[in-house]
Design an enzyme around this catalytic site. Structure first.
Site, PDB file in Angstrom:
ATOM      1  N   GLY A 107       0.789  -1.239   0.000  1.00 49.25           N
ATOM      2  CA  GLY A 107       0.000   0.000   0.000  1.00 49.25           C
ATOM      3  C   GLY A 107       0.811   1.273   0.000  1.00 49.25           C
ATOM      4  N   ASP A 163      -5.559   2.425  10.464  1.00 47.77           N
ATOM      5  CA  ASP A 163      -6.977   2.169  10.654  1.00 47.77           C
ATOM      6  C   ASP A 163      -7.159   1.677  12.097  1.00 47.77           C
ATOM      7  OD1 ASP A 163      -9.592   1.593   9.000  1.00 47.77           O
ATOM      8  OD2 ASP A 163      -9.202  -0.252  10.066  1.00 47.77           O
ATOM      9  N   ASP A 174      -5.466  -0.318  -2.192  1.00 51.01           N
ATOM     10  CA  ASP A 174      -6.227  -1.209  -3.053  1.00 51.01           C
ATOM     11  C   ASP A 174      -7.495  -1.727  -2.382  1.00 51.01           C
ATOM     12  OD1 ASP A 174      -4.958  -2.949  -1.113  1.00 51.01           O
ATOM     13  OD2 ASP A 174      -5.537  -4.624  -2.399  1.00 51.01           O
TER      14      ASP A 174
HETATM   15  N1  LIG Z   1      -7.305   0.226   0.698  1.00 48.91           N
HETATM   16  C1  LIG Z   1      -7.422   0.436   1.998  1.00 48.91           C
HETATM   17  N2  LIG Z   1      -6.620  -0.219   2.872  1.00 48.91           N
HETATM   18  C2  LIG Z   1      -6.813   0.016   4.168  1.00 48.91           C
HETATM   19  C3  LIG Z   1      -7.796   0.906   4.649  1.00 48.91           C
HETATM   20  N3  LIG Z   1      -7.730   0.931   5.993  1.00 48.91           N
HETATM   21  C4  LIG Z   1      -6.734   0.094   6.321  1.00 48.91           C
HETATM   22  N4  LIG Z   1      -6.173  -0.466   5.231  1.00 48.91           N
HETATM   23  C5  LIG Z   1      -5.046  -1.427   5.160  1.00 48.91           C
HETATM   24  O1  LIG Z   1      -4.752  -1.958   6.436  1.00 48.91           O
HETATM   25  C6  LIG Z   1      -3.494  -1.535   6.925  1.00 48.91           C
HETATM   26  C7  LIG Z   1      -3.553  -1.038   8.341  1.00 48.91           C
HETATM   27  O2  LIG Z   1      -4.666  -1.464   9.000  1.00 48.91           O
HETATM   28  P1  LIG Z   1      -4.783  -1.468  10.555  1.00 48.91           P
HETATM   29  O3  LIG Z   1      -6.235  -1.793  10.790  1.00 48.91           O
HETATM   30  O4  LIG Z   1      -3.895  -2.576  11.068  1.00 48.91           O
HETATM   31  O5  LIG Z   1      -4.417  -0.111  11.095  1.00 48.91           O
HETATM   32  C8  LIG Z   1      -3.093  -0.388   6.046  1.00 48.91           C
HETATM   33  O6  LIG Z   1      -1.692  -0.329   5.939  1.00 48.91           O
HETATM   34  C9  LIG Z   1      -3.762  -0.748   4.752  1.00 48.91           C
HETATM   35  O7  LIG Z   1      -2.940  -1.598   4.006  1.00 48.91           O
HETATM   36  C10 LIG Z   1      -8.609   1.590   3.698  1.00 48.91           C
HETATM   37  O8  LIG Z   1      -9.509   2.423   4.002  1.00 48.91           O
HETATM   38  N5  LIG Z   1      -8.380   1.323   2.394  1.00 48.91           N
HETATM   39 MG   LIG Z   2      -0.515  -0.792   4.556  1.00 53.69          MG
END
Ligand SMILES: Nc1nc2c(ncn2[C@@H]2O[C@H](COP(=O)(O)O)[C@@H](O)[C@H]2O)c(=O)[nH]1
Ligand SMILES: [Mg+2]
Length: 179
Positions: A43, A102, A158
């Protein structure tokens, strides 16, 4: 593709300006220090590529890949390392670069594992932050944009490996991930 997307949340020019600002701040804060910038795949790859080109001090880069999501919009809470670093972090100032925070579970795991390896310091830079979704407390040192509780795609982010190439950040239509 466009029919899968709701509103544009952050435009390309806004992203560009913010990435420049973050790069300038990081360059000031780490001047004269041995900085290792760690991008979290997949990401953060586009943000990382743009950010490091706005950093004006010498740096090293490396990447880690972790899994916590798969083809869903909810973190499983179980973080697994899919690719580890190629270099040691011992005595280095480490900056983790994330696309979005998140629940905070991924970041908490990453910070803990990297701190256990003897770095000089560990800080965090994220492009996006969704504080309303937090399940654990995490400290963020450099934050691009605070966004509402919506599932977003684009600029590296994504859903099921799609939409990463978009230049802006969009809210994904619920029907796409609830179908
Ligand atoms: N495409 C998206 N990916 C997301 C989103 N929110 C989180 N994420 C993916 O999860 C990790 C981190 O998540 P966490 O719950 O452990 O904090 C983040 O790095 C993303 O890869 C979203 O809205 N869209
Ligand atoms: Mg990520």
């Amino acid at each position: 593709m466009q029919q899968d997307l709701n509103k544009c949340l952050v435009g390309a020019n806004e992203i560009k300006a913010k990435v420049k600002e973050l790069g300038e701040q990081i360059s000031k804060d780490y001047a004269g220090k041995d900085l290792l910038v760690i991008g979290i795949l997949n990401g953060a790859v586009i943000f990382m590529a743009d950010l490091i080109r706005e950093i004006t001090i010498p740096i090293n880069i490396d990447f880690m890949a972790v899994s916590s999501y798969g083809a869903t919009t909810e973190s499983s809470g179980v973080v697994r390392i899919l690719k580890d670093l190629d270099q040691s972090v011992e005595n280095k100032h480490v900056l983790i670069v994330e696309d979005i925070i998140d629940s905070g579970l991924t970041l908490k795991y990453l910070v803990e594992i990297l701190k256990s390896r003897g770095p000089a310091s560990v800080k965090v830079c994220t492009l996006l932050d969704k504080p309303d979704r937090r399940k654990t407390e995490v400290h963020v040192d450099y934050n691009g944009f605070v966004i509402p509780d919506e599932f977003v795609v684009g600029y590296g982010l994504d859903y099921d490996e799609k939409y990463r190439h978009l230049q802006e950040i969009y809210v994904l239509k619920e029907e796409i991930y609830h179908s």
